[in-house]
Design an enzyme around this catalytic site. Sequence first.
Site, mmCIF file in Angstrom:
data_model
loop_
_atom_site.group_PDB
_atom_site.id
_atom_site.type_symbol
_atom_site.label_atom_id
_atom_site.label_comp_id
_atom_site.label_asym_id
_atom_site.label_seq_id
_atom_site.Cartn_x
_atom_site.Cartn_y
_atom_site.Cartn_z
ATOM 1 N N THR A 69 26.889 2.710 38.612
ATOM 2 C CA THR A 69 27.606 1.439 38.510
ATOM 3 C C THR A 69 27.579 0.727 39.861
ATOM 4 O O THR A 69 27.205 -0.452 39.955
ATOM 5 C CB THR A 69 29.062 1.680 38.057
ATOM 6 O OG1 THR A 69 29.030 2.274 36.757
ATOM 7 C CG2 THR A 69 29.860 0.394 38.023
ATOM 8 N N CYS A 295 30.927 4.555 28.018
ATOM 9 C CA CYS A 295 31.447 3.359 28.707
ATOM 10 C C CYS A 295 31.977 2.364 27.694
ATOM 11 O O CYS A 295 32.849 1.555 27.994
ATOM 12 C CB CYS A 295 30.367 2.690 29.526
ATOM 13 S SG CYS A 295 28.917 3.666 29.797
#
Length: 349
Positions: A69, A295
């Site tokens: 990320t 996610c």
Amino acid sequence: MIHLDHAATSPLHPAVRAAMEPWWGVPCNPSSVHTSGRRAAAAVERAAEQVAALVGKRATEVVFTSGATEANVHWFHAMRAAGRAGRVAIGATEHPSVRAAAGGCEVLAVDAAGRHGPLPSGIDGLSVQAVNHETGVITDLAALREGGGWRHVDATAGAGRIPLDLAWADGVTLSAHKLGGPLGVGALIAVDTELAPLLPGTQQRGRRGGTLNTPGIVGFGEAARLARVDLEARRALWARCEARIVALVEGLGGGRVGGHTVPSVVNVVFPGLPAEAVVQALDLRGIAASAGSACASGSVGPSPVLEAMGHPEPDGGVRFSLGWSTTEADVDALESALPAVLEGLRAWL
Ligand code: PMP
């Protein structure tokens, strides 16, 4: 617990744990000039070589981060800082971190199989993933890499699943925990040595501030090394498991999503059955899978990945994903559990 959710995270590989172990009890700040610091710096350097080798890059290009990320966000931050974020294209099924970091950009549509449409001309940059995290669809990088402008590849879901030679890419994102490495460690591998930092500081030649996580980075290096060992044998095992899972699902009225996928991700839909319910019922029987990606789970509404593929099934896909610890016995367990799970749900819903 049977772990069929390696795309969310893989358990720590015992050899990775062993490689990290000696670093827990000693001071290991690689910026220190004394002996323990220099030892740590050498270990980080070796890890950078192992991580770079996984995708055909050079160790000097590796910037260690807290994960994929951060690496994705860092890439777009650096391109903006360098004035190179004009017309940028990303794939329609990118990870949420890329979609968020890219902001307003052109989106490459995908077809029902997850294949990208043609690249628009005159773009300044392109960011696509090597393999989709939710469906396992393999991006045709050879078709996209000639597009002009910079090219960034989020290889998080592809590394250790298919051989990747990304020497041509300007930026590559990786994460350790998808490979049997520790959580919270990743890398942005960028040719551009002037890469503007997201986190200021002198570490990593000014490209990313903050004391390096030496044990985690050593673990990442070992996981990257292991991911290249016996990859073909693992892929053959995954292919056998994949064939059995697909046959099982089809025999029970479900169907697979996506074409041209890695064998280690099987995303399936059972018409009329919410994926979340299937995942919860499997969990009660000791089998871990996921609805969409980790996610995305917990979020309400259809999966953006399946939506982008125009998939008509509103209840989402169940993702079974395989990794370093997978054995055929895991599939035996799924074969035993799934018929009763579906029968139970169909009786209730
Ligand atoms: N990109 C892809 C393709 C992923 O699958 C993931 C993990 N779900 C990420 C980025 C984010 O990785 P991390 O957990 O290391 O931040």
